[in-house]
Design a protein around this motif. Structure first.
Motif, PDB file in Angstrom:
ATOM      1  N   TYR A 165      48.161  -5.960   9.764  1.00  0.00           N
ATOM      2  CA  TYR A 165      47.938  -6.907   8.665  1.00  0.00           C
ATOM      3  C   TYR A 165      49.214  -7.690   8.368  1.00  0.00           C
ATOM      4  CZ  TYR A 165      46.627  -8.591   3.989  1.00  0.00           C
ATOM      5  OH  TYR A 165      46.368  -9.374   2.881  1.00  0.00           O
ATOM      6  N   ILE A 188      47.719  -6.213   0.801  1.00  0.00           N
ATOM      7  CA  ILE A 188      46.464  -5.532   1.102  1.00  0.00           C
ATOM      8  C   ILE A 188      45.717  -5.219  -0.188  1.00  0.00           C
ATOM      9  CG2 ILE A 188      45.460  -3.400   2.012  1.00  0.00           C
ATOM     10  CD1 ILE A 188      47.535  -3.431   4.204  1.00  0.00           C
ATOM     11  N   CYS A 191      44.052  -8.315  -1.180  1.00  0.00           N
ATOM     12  CA  CYS A 191      42.965  -8.529  -0.222  1.00  0.00           C
ATOM     13  C   CYS A 191      41.744  -7.688  -0.598  1.00  0.00           C
ATOM     14  CB  CYS A 191      43.459  -8.179   1.181  1.00  0.00           C
ATOM     15  SG  CYS A 191      42.246  -8.357   2.502  1.00  0.00           S
ATOM     16  N   MET A 192      41.995  -6.455  -1.006  1.00  0.00           N
ATOM     17  CA  MET A 192      40.905  -5.573  -1.397  1.00  0.00           C
ATOM     18  C   MET A 192      40.246  -6.044  -2.690  1.00  0.00           C
ATOM     19  SD  MET A 192      40.633  -3.076   0.874  1.00  0.00           S
ATOM     20  CE  MET A 192      39.915  -1.660   0.026  1.00  0.00           C
ATOM     21  N   CYS A 199      39.883  -7.280   4.921  1.00  0.00           N
ATOM     22  CA  CYS A 199      39.868  -5.893   4.454  1.00  0.00           C
ATOM     23  C   CYS A 199      38.465  -5.342   4.269  1.00  0.00           C
ATOM     24  CB  CYS A 199      40.616  -5.782   3.122  1.00  0.00           C
ATOM     25  SG  CYS A 199      42.317  -6.363   3.205  1.00  0.00           S
ATOM     26  N   LEU A 299      39.905   2.342   2.117  1.00  0.00           N
ATOM     27  CA  LEU A 299      40.082   1.888   3.492  1.00  0.00           C
ATOM     28  C   LEU A 299      39.831   3.015   4.485  1.00  0.00           C
ATOM     29  CD1 LEU A 299      43.184  -0.438   3.075  1.00  0.00           C
ATOM     30  CD2 LEU A 299      40.934  -1.135   3.936  1.00  0.00           C
TER      31      LEU A 299
END
Length: 326
Positions: A165, A188, A191-192, A199, A299
């Motif tokens: 990433y 991240i 992104c989530m 993601c 994740l």
């Protein structure tokens, strides 16, 4: 009707593989698009690796299962392959083998003609050689290649995802990815929160398994079938699949099983020359920000199929280490 076309495709592959090959020089760091003529097809016995029996030392006077002089490393992205290749470059001269590095980096899927084209190229390389490329597993012997030893290295799926990433955004000490399209500063966690496809896409969570499942389209779809096919190929086709989290032990196993290539590689890792040391030190991805605890759990849940494969490979690797006394 679909069965007829599948049968016809297999017949076509065998017909194409029976044509005459060209004779070409051994070139390092080259593509294969120009190697289009076909080699004669030869049937070779299928090789199957099992760790149910104790491993035997290469020096005990028997033909060792890892003594072949044609090695295929279909390396997985962000799993230590550049470090491994850097170390192999350092020992290639003293161990007297050819390290062949494809400069095709973004084509993991190959059409049947492209696979046969690669077989042609592989068949004309004089051993001992180690060929490396980012690509999904290919059953080379089915297409007429001589016996090949397959090796690879994988990594904890979340750790690999984090590295990939941020590598796409910032590169590392050697490469700077200035052409990234998108929100370069997005973490991240962000992104989530935004449910961004990077993601959330199932295929983003299903990266490693296709490298071992193969070239079939179904191998690129998250499924238990692809998982089991990948496991079967690891059992039957790969001499070693190491673990990046146990990198030195991975090299020790390879040094034990394939000394033609890996003899002395652990010493190089521990005491590299200045150039090798500089290269190794600049390979870490920049600006890696791990996700928070909640997103880490989420994740990992999304990657549960990848984790099942990772644990399978890790357990198998531990069994191999034990049998080798490592």
């Amino acid at each position: 009707m679909s069965a007829f076309f599948r049968f016809s495709g297999r017949v076509l592959a065998l017909v194409l593989a029976c044509l005459v090959s060209i004779i070409g020089p051994v070139l390092i760091m080259m593509t294969h698009s120009s190697h289009t003529e076909i080699v004669s097809h030869t049937t070779f016995p299928k090789q199957k690796y099992s760790y149910d029996e104790p491993a035997r030392d290469p020096d005990d006077g028997v033909v060792y299962r890892g003594a072949q002089t044609r090695v295929m490393y279909n390396r997985v992205g962000k799993c230590g392959s550049r470090a491994t290749l850097t170390l192999l470059e350092a020992v290639a001269g003293r161990n007297n083998f050819t390290l062949v590095l494809s400069d095709i980096h973004n084509q993991r899927e190959l059409s049947l003609p492209e696979q046969i084209d690669l077989v042609n190229y592989i068949n004309q390389l004089p051993p001992p050689f180690l060929y490396s490329r980012h690509m999904f597993y290919i059953d080379f012997q089915r297409l007429g290649a001589g016996p090949l030893v397959h090796i690879n290295v994988i990594r904890d799926p979340l750790s690999r995802f984090i590295s990939s990433y941020y590598y796409r955004r910032f590169g590392d000490g050697r490469e700077h990815n200035s052409n990234f399209q998108g929100d370069k500063e997005q973490t991240i966690d962000e992104c989530m929160e935004r449910n961004h496809h990077e993601c959330s896409s199932p295929k983003r969570m299903f990266y490693v398994i296709p490298f071992f499942c193969g070239q079939e389209e179904a191998c690129r779809e998250p499924s238990s079938w692809a998982l089991e096919k990948a496991k079967a190929n690891v059992r039957d086709k790969y001499l070693v699949v190491g673990i990046l989290e146990e990198y030195e032990d991975t090299l020790r196993v390879l040094e034990k099983l394939l000394p033609i290539y890996f003899k002395g590689i652990v010493d190089i890792l521990r005491n590299p020359d200045p150039e090798t040391k500089m290269r190794l030190e600049t390979m870490s991805t920049k600006h890696k920000t791990p996700p928070n605890e909640h997103n880490t759990r989420l994740l990992r849940f999304r990657m549960q199929t990848e984790y099942e494969f990772y644990y399978f490979v890790r357990d198998r690797f531990h069994q191999l280490k034990h049998q080798l006394g490592i």
